[in-house]
Design a protein around this motif. Structure first.
Motif, PDB file in Angstrom:
ATOM      1  N   UNK A 130      59.576  64.479  93.230  1.00  0.00           N
ATOM      2  CA  UNK A 130      58.669  65.582  92.914  1.00  0.00           C
ATOM      3  C   UNK A 130      57.455  65.586  93.826  1.00  0.00           C
ATOM      4  N   UNK A 131      57.383  64.621  94.749  1.00  0.00           N
ATOM      5  CA  UNK A 131      56.215  64.473  95.606  1.00  0.00           C
ATOM      6  C   UNK A 131      56.487  65.029  96.997  1.00  0.00           C
ATOM      7  N   UNK A 132      55.442  65.435  97.662  1.00  0.00           N
ATOM      8  CA  UNK A 132      55.557  65.888  99.031  1.00  0.00           C
ATOM      9  C   UNK A 132      56.119  67.294  99.132  1.00  0.00           C
ATOM     10  N   UNK A 133      56.164  67.782 100.353  1.00  0.00           N
ATOM     11  CA  UNK A 133      56.668  69.134 100.595  1.00  0.00           C
ATOM     12  C   UNK A 133      58.166  69.191 100.356  1.00  0.00           C
ATOM     13  N   UNK A 134      58.677  70.305  99.834  1.00  0.00           N
ATOM     14  CA  UNK A 134      60.126  70.438  99.663  1.00  0.00           C
ATOM     15  C   UNK A 134      60.819  70.507 101.015  1.00  0.00           C
ATOM     16  N   UNK A 135      62.111  70.232 101.028  1.00  0.00           N
ATOM     17  CA  UNK A 135      62.883  70.343 102.259  1.00  0.00           C
ATOM     18  C   UNK A 135      62.979  71.794 102.713  1.00  0.00           C
ATOM     19  N   UNK A 136      63.008  72.708 101.746  1.00  0.00           N
ATOM     20  CA  UNK A 136      63.042  74.141 102.040  1.00  0.00           C
ATOM     21  C   UNK A 136      62.575  74.884 100.808  1.00  0.00           C
ATOM     22  N   UNK A 137      61.862  75.991 101.011  1.00  0.00           N
ATOM     23  CA  UNK A 137      61.366  76.775  99.888  1.00  0.00           C
ATOM     24  C   UNK A 137      61.276  78.237 100.299  1.00  0.00           C
ATOM     25  N   UNK A 138      61.701  79.121  99.388  1.00  0.00           N
ATOM     26  CA  UNK A 138      61.641  80.556  99.631  1.00  0.00           C
ATOM     27  C   UNK A 138      60.996  81.266  98.455  1.00  0.00           C
ATOM     28  N   UNK A 139      60.202  82.284  98.774  1.00  0.00           N
ATOM     29  CA  UNK A 139      59.611  83.148  97.756  1.00  0.00           C
ATOM     30  C   UNK A 139      59.375  84.506  98.405  1.00  0.00           C
ATOM     31  N   UNK A 188      70.580  66.532  96.126  1.00  0.00           N
ATOM     32  CA  UNK A 188      69.520  67.522  96.172  1.00  0.00           C
ATOM     33  C   UNK A 188      69.264  68.094  94.791  1.00  0.00           C
ATOM     34  N   UNK A 189      68.005  68.370  94.488  1.00  0.00           N
ATOM     35  CA  UNK A 189      67.615  69.132  93.297  1.00  0.00           C
ATOM     36  C   UNK A 189      67.077  70.489  93.734  1.00  0.00           C
ATOM     37  N   UNK A 190      67.102  71.450  92.798  1.00  0.00           N
ATOM     38  CA  UNK A 190      66.631  72.799  93.076  1.00  0.00           C
ATOM     39  C   UNK A 190      65.593  73.187  92.029  1.00  0.00           C
ATOM     40  N   UNK A 191      64.389  73.455  92.490  1.00  0.00           N
ATOM     41  CA  UNK A 191      63.296  73.825  91.604  1.00  0.00           C
ATOM     42  C   UNK A 191      63.172  75.345  91.642  1.00  0.00           C
TER      43      UNK A 191
END
Length: 461
Positions: A130-139, A188-191
């Motif tokens: 849950x720490x640090x920047x995600x590997x990839x993120x979209x919004x 991998x997890x997906x938030x």
């Protein structure tokens, strides 16, 4: 040649050149724990069930599961997740020509309520982190460009958000990357952050954030192959990664489930000495200097399919609607089976020149890397001469899972300046400008990325 498109369900919609071209912990803001885990959901076409996912599950761990951090310190709480997630095909790492290691795959999201929900963001993280920047993120608009809502009602107005109606499924195309093979996580997890206009029921708040669809990463290395082509300045017109190109977004509903055989597919066209795809009349095959170029086997293997009954299409336009059957989308083609890493791979060479495949090989023939298997043509679902090439896990060109591969050797010339520049080169015959300061030079064991311009050398048989 169209380069990018909204991810499409249709086999045709994705390509101007071809075909189209483990439990994770979940947290819901303000939710109430349930006495038993929710069943996972699988993606559905238009709301009907499809084949179960084998790569991931949206269900929280059961009472006998370890804690989500993997410490085994106790059972994980069972949490209501109104947005379900699943990954059908475990991502497999592959190194691109930019030196980064990519994991290309798709996340299916299902609205398990009867109330519309807007997906605000999707982030990919190493499982349990849950720490640090995600590997990839979209919004926002980036998420819209990377997603498709299945069964969405056509509208003159472009969508402004990824909104799922009750029971509806959406797909998000993901390709997180890391710096080195050693940085590839085991899972991998997906938030997913989402919001309802109003809370659907007393158990579900209006705003939710869930960690779902824990997915194991494949440990099978990408296939190492020779180039199917020889010559200078070959352009990767529709490949992976960092965008949903025509092939990357080709979601094919075949035999009762979705298949993404084209996940790593490339459309190869060659630039002439003036960096043009063609010179002269674009409706004349003779305007394309690379038309008829030899196509070579990428590995030692066996020919398992040859289809060679279709004429070349007139270049410069898509084939007429309704003029092709599903098994004709690839035009004249050859499928070769080869073995690496203890498993079978299938190489698909498509849109071949009429008569060239059957003249070169026959079904059951053992071939060596570098042997000619056909000639570059314009048959099938194609609007300009090119080689469509991909590697898959089965012999069916569409009803298979697309697998990553790397070329054993290539030389980077540069990258196209932009998708618009490729469209102009394909549409008007304009010279293709290359981006300044891009990567150049010899490479080994790397996958060509979308918009790469490379020099290639097939194996010597």
């Amino acid at each position: 040649m169209r380069t990018t498109a909204r991810p499409a369900l249709s086999l045709l919609a994705a390509s101007a050149l071809l075909v189209a071209c483990t439990s994770g912990a979940s947290t819901t803001a303000g939710s109430t724990a349930l006495p038993s885990a929710l069943a996972s959901s699988t993606p559905a076409a238009g709301g009907s069930a499809s084949a179960p996912s084998s790569a991931s599950s949206s269900a929280p761990p059961s009472a006998s599961s370890s804690a989500p951090d993997g410490t085994g310190s106790g059972p994980a709480a069972e949490v209501l997740t109104p947005v379900l997630g699943a990954v059908d095909d475990s991502p497999a790492p592959v190194t691109g020509t930019d030196g980064r290691v990519y994991l290309a795959y798709e996340l299916y999201l299902t609205n398990a309520t009867s109330t519309p929900v807007t997906i605000d963001s999707v982030a990919v993280r190493p499982a349990g982190s849950a720490d640090g920047a995600p590997l990839q993120e979209f919004s926002g608009s980036d998420l819209l460009a990377r997603s498709r809502v299945i069964g969405a009602t056509p509208s003159a107005a472009a969508p402004t958000a990824m909104t799922l109606q009750g029971g509806q499924v959406g797909v998000v195309w993901l390709d997180p990357s890391v710096a080195t093979p050693g940085d590839v996580p085991a899972a991998l997890d997906h938030v997913v952050a989402a919001g309802f206009a109003q809370a659907p029921n007393p158990l579900v708040p209006a705003a939710v954030t869930e960690t779902i669809a824990r997915t194991a990463v494949s440990r099978v290395p990408a296939a190492v192959i020779a180039s199917p082509l020889s010559g200078d300045r070959w352009l990767n017109g529709n490949g992976c990664c960092n965008a949903v190109t025509a092939h990357r977004g080709a979601l094919n509903p075949i035999n009762g489930r979705y298949h993404l055989a084209e996940r790593f597919a490339i459309d190869w066209v060659q630039l002439n000495a003036d960096d043009q795809i063609y010179r002269g009349d674009k409706t004349d095959l003779a305007s394309y200097a690379y038309y008829g170029a030899p196509i070579h086997a990428v590995a030692d293997g066996e020919v398992v399919a040859v289809s060679d009954s279709l004429p070349d299409q007139p270049p410069g336009a898509d084939p007429p609607a309704g003029s092709l059957q599903v098994d004709q989308f690839g035009g004249n083609y050859v499928v070769e089976r080869f073995t690496q890493n203890g498993q079978d791979y299938y190489a698909f060479y498509a849109h071949l020149k009429p008569g060239s495949g059957s003249a070169a090989v026959t079904v059951g023939q053992q071939i060596s890397a570098g042997d000619q298997v056909g000639a570059l043509g314009n048959s099938g679902n194609s609007d300009a001469p090119h080689l469509h090439f991909h590697v898959m896990d089965g012999p069916n060109p569409l009803a298979s899972n697309g697998l990553p591969y790397v070329f054993d050797a290539l030389t980077m010339v540069g990258r196209a300046a932009s998708p618009a520049a490729i469209d102009a080169a394909a549409g008007s015959g304009a010279a293709l400008p290359l981006a300044t300061g891009g990567p150049t030079g010899p490479r080994t064991d790397q996958m060509p990325l979308w918009m790469d311009v490379v020099d290639l050398q097939a194996a010597q048989p």
